[in-house]
Design an enzyme around this catalytic site. Structure first.
Site, PDB file in Angstrom:
ATOM      1  N   ARG A  89       0.841  -1.216   0.000  1.00  0.00           N
ATOM      2  CA  ARG A  89       0.000   0.000   0.000  1.00  0.00           C
ATOM      3  C   ARG A  89       0.874   1.264   0.000  1.00  0.00           C
ATOM      4  NH1 ARG A  89      -3.053  -3.573  -0.651  1.00  0.00           N
ATOM      5  NH2 ARG A  89      -5.210  -3.741   0.072  1.00  0.00           N
ATOM      6  N   SER A 117     -10.293  -0.119   3.348  1.00  0.00           N
ATOM      7  CA  SER A 117      -9.564  -0.292   4.609  1.00  0.00           C
ATOM      8  C   SER A 117      -9.076   1.065   5.084  1.00  0.00           C
ATOM      9  CB  SER A 117      -8.341  -1.188   4.402  1.00  0.00           C
ATOM     10  OG  SER A 117      -8.716  -2.438   3.904  1.00  0.00           O
ATOM     11  N   GLU A 159      -4.538   4.323   6.120  1.00  0.00           N
ATOM     12  CA  GLU A 159      -4.212   4.085   4.705  1.00  0.00           C
ATOM     13  C   GLU A 159      -4.571   5.290   3.829  1.00  0.00           C
ATOM     14  OE1 GLU A 159      -6.145   1.544   1.662  1.00  0.00           O
ATOM     15  OE2 GLU A 159      -4.908  -0.018   2.564  1.00  0.00           O
TER      16      GLU A 159
HETATM   17  N1  EPU Z   1     -11.014 -10.057  10.610  1.00  0.00           N
HETATM   18  C1  EPU Z   1     -11.685 -10.115  11.795  1.00  0.00           C
HETATM   19  N2  EPU Z   1     -12.602  -9.139  12.064  1.00  0.00           N
HETATM   20  C2  EPU Z   1     -12.897  -8.152  11.189  1.00  0.00           C
HETATM   21  C3  EPU Z   1     -12.206  -8.099   9.960  1.00  0.00           C
HETATM   22  C4  EPU Z   1     -11.256  -9.068   9.680  1.00  0.00           C
HETATM   23  O1  EPU Z   1     -11.444 -10.991  12.610  1.00  0.00           O
HETATM   24  O2  EPU Z   1     -13.741  -7.326  11.491  1.00  0.00           O
HETATM   25  C5  EPU Z   1     -10.052 -11.120  10.280  1.00  0.00           C
HETATM   26  C6  EPU Z   1     -10.688 -12.058   9.247  1.00  0.00           C
HETATM   27  O3  EPU Z   1     -11.362 -13.077   9.845  1.00  0.00           O
HETATM   28  C7  EPU Z   1      -9.514 -12.555   8.463  1.00  0.00           C
HETATM   29  C8  EPU Z   1      -8.495 -11.441   8.598  1.00  0.00           C
HETATM   30  O4  EPU Z   1      -8.927 -10.576   9.637  1.00  0.00           O
HETATM   31  O5  EPU Z   1      -9.011 -13.696   9.036  1.00  0.00           O
HETATM   32  C9  EPU Z   1      -8.267 -10.671   7.307  1.00  0.00           C
HETATM   33  O6  EPU Z   1      -9.476 -10.093   6.845  1.00  0.00           O
HETATM   34  P1  EPU Z   1      -9.771  -9.905   5.274  1.00  0.00           P
HETATM   35  O7  EPU Z   1      -9.551 -11.164   4.537  1.00  0.00           O
HETATM   36  O8  EPU Z   1     -11.087  -9.230   5.142  1.00  0.00           O
HETATM   37  O9  EPU Z   1      -8.623  -8.964   4.750  1.00  0.00           O
HETATM   38  P2  EPU Z   1      -7.936  -7.673   5.377  1.00  0.00           P
HETATM   39  O10 EPU Z   1      -6.532  -8.019   5.738  1.00  0.00           O
HETATM   40  O11 EPU Z   1      -8.785  -7.097   6.435  1.00  0.00           O
HETATM   41  C10 EPU Z   1      -6.906  -6.841   3.129  1.00  0.00           C
HETATM   42  C11 EPU Z   1      -6.855  -5.539   2.371  1.00  0.00           C
HETATM   43  C12 EPU Z   1      -8.153  -5.319   1.606  1.00  0.00           C
HETATM   44  C13 EPU Z   1      -8.338  -6.476   0.632  1.00  0.00           C
HETATM   45  C14 EPU Z   1      -8.358  -7.787   1.440  1.00  0.00           C
HETATM   46  C15 EPU Z   1      -8.421  -8.998   0.539  1.00  0.00           C
HETATM   47  C16 EPU Z   1      -5.356  -4.085   3.610  1.00  0.00           C
HETATM   48  C17 EPU Z   1      -5.234  -2.894   4.498  1.00  0.00           C
HETATM   49  N3  EPU Z   1      -6.590  -4.438   3.281  1.00  0.00           N
HETATM   50  O12 EPU Z   1      -7.926  -6.681   4.110  1.00  0.00           O
HETATM   51  O13 EPU Z   1      -8.011  -4.122   0.858  1.00  0.00           O
HETATM   52  O14 EPU Z   1      -9.536  -6.336  -0.102  1.00  0.00           O
HETATM   53  O15 EPU Z   1      -7.147  -7.901   2.233  1.00  0.00           O
HETATM   54  O16 EPU Z   1      -7.197  -9.183  -0.125  1.00  0.00           O
HETATM   55  O17 EPU Z   1      -4.345  -4.661   3.220  1.00  0.00           O
HETATM   56  C18 EPU Z   1      -8.346  -1.772   0.896  1.00  0.00           C
HETATM   57  O18 EPU Z   1      -7.114  -1.640   0.860  1.00  0.00           O
HETATM   58  O19 EPU Z   1      -9.109  -0.770   0.903  1.00  0.00           O
HETATM   59  C19 EPU Z   1      -8.927  -3.110   0.959  1.00  0.00           C
HETATM   60  C20 EPU Z   1     -10.228  -3.305   1.111  1.00  0.00           C
END
Ligand code: EPU
Length: 346
Positions: free
Chosen positions: A173, A246, A342
């Site tokens: 990012r 995010s 972000e």
């Molecule tokens: N989780 C929780 N509670 C929550 C949210 C997430 O426990 O409220 C846990 C989930 O269970 C999962 C883990 O956190 O095990 C990761 O969650 P998720 O797969 O939704 O991905 P993320 O790491 O929260 C990142 C990116 C997203 C992208 C997704 C999918 C960043 C900052 N965010 O989110 O990007 O869509 O992976 O690849 O790296 C963005 O940048 O705007 C964005 C949406």
């Protein structure tokens, strides 16, 4: 008289413009000056305008990664440069796209035209020109992996430059552009899409969604549809609920830090990113602090994904920022971890 008017350059600059419809958070802020940039000629014209020459400038794409907390007392340059060109080059299709094109529309058009490679990045809000700034990434693919080069206009020197991947210094990012806001305007981006396409389906959500749809040999459209479905389920549609995706980056910690955290919090979600470093799921950290769904005035932590802050309707940027600070504070106190926002905060 009519001819004289035709020969005169159009005045591209508007005064005192509301930015509410130009940011996906949907917060109100006003720009003292505002210009739509549809071409390099427009840009050149605006930058030499006496009203703009000494004014602060802010380059705006789709407005999907910005939080306005105040009015902008300068000129907003809204990039609307269109266009798409494709050229096959050995093992790759090189696709050059105008910075003002809508990201998702381009991804879908390329999938439909049988030029796949960006489908894991479907439904990310924003414009093509903004995508390299934060090196957008989702479901196992990062823009940097599909990037060839981009054209930028240096606002100070007035030079058009082509930058390659190394020049852009992409990180998680992150890119060179995040560290020098306002110095350059991205005019177009060229992607290198491998002609020998292979699906990227290793991400657990994508794997599960394809299995649910009983697809074993996915085509580009299948991956596209799966990603769209996952995002629609998990993330709020900015057309309905203001947000910037995010709000925080997933923090990176050392192996020792991670081990200590896991001892105290066994269900912590983390990913090995190599070199003894681990990325922690910030959404999990916020959720574990009980902040998921928290409402403060008209701002809230999204109830289905704690990493996303939302405008429930009529929130100010300051309200959203206050909630973000509260989230940072509770995560710092509970886990000793500093969350980094972000989006760009103006
Ligand atoms: N989780 C929780 N509670 C929550 C949210 C997430 O426990 O409220 C846990 C989930 O269970 C999962 C883990 O956190 O095990 C990761 O969650 P998720 O797969 O939704 O991905 P993320 O790491 O929260 C990142 C990116 C997203 C992208 C997704 C999918 C960043 C900052 N965010 O989110 O990007 O869509 O992976 O690849 O790296 C963005 O940048 O705007 C964005 C949406």
């Amino acid at each position: 008289m009519v001819i004289a008017q035709d020969l005169m350059a159009r005045d591209l600059i508007q005064r005192d413009v509301s930015l509410r419809t130009f940011n996906t958070f949907g917060v109100e802020a006003r720009a003292a000056l505002f210009a739509r940039i549809g071409s390099l000629r427009d840009l050149q014209q605006v930058l030499v305008d006496p009203r703009v020459i000494d004014a602060p400038r802010l380059v705006l794409g789709g407005g999907s990664n910005i939080l306005f907390t105040r009015n902008f007392d300068g000129c907003v340059l809204k990039v609307d440069i269109p266009g798409l060109q494709r050229e096959d080059h050995g093992a790759f299709s090189l696709v050059s796209v105008g910075a003002g094109e809508n990201w998702h529309a381009i991804v879908e058009r390329l999938v439909d035209d049988d030029v796949p490679g960006l489908e894991n990045l479907a439904l990310i809000p924003g414009s093509v020109g903004a995508a390299p700034i934060q090196n957008i990434g989702a479901y196992g693919v990062e823009l940097a992996e599909r990037f060839h080069s981009l054209q930028t206009w240096s606002i100070d020197s007035g030079l058009l430059q082509t930058l390659n991947s190394e020049d852009c210094r992409f990180g998680y990012r992150d890119s060179v552009f995040k560290h020098e806001p306002g110095l350059r305007l991205i005019v177009s981006v060229t992607f290198a899409l491998p002609r020998d396409w292979n699906p990227v389906t290793g991400y657990v959500d994508v794997e599960n969604e394809l299995r649910r749809r009983q697809i074993t040999k996915p085509k580009p459209r299948d991956v596209f549809d799966a990603v769209v479905a996952i995002r629609k389920r998990k993330l709020p549609d900015p057309a309905l609920i203001g947000n910037a995706g995010s709000f925080f980056k997933n923090p990176v910690v050392s192996r020792q830090q991670r081990t200590e955290l896991i001892e105290r919090h066994p269900s912590l979600v983390s990913y090995d990113i190599g070199g003894g470093r681990y990325k922690l799921a910030a959404g999990w950290l916020i959720d574990a602090c009980g902040m998921k769904g928290a409402v403060r005035g008209r701002a809230a932590v999204f109830e289905r994904q704690a990493l996303v802050l939302v405008n429930l309707g009529g929130a100010t940027g300051a309200e959203v920022l206050a909630l973000a600070r509260e989230v940072q504070d509770v995560v710092r106190v509970r886990f000793g971890i500093e969350l980094e926002p972000e989006p760009r905060i103006v």
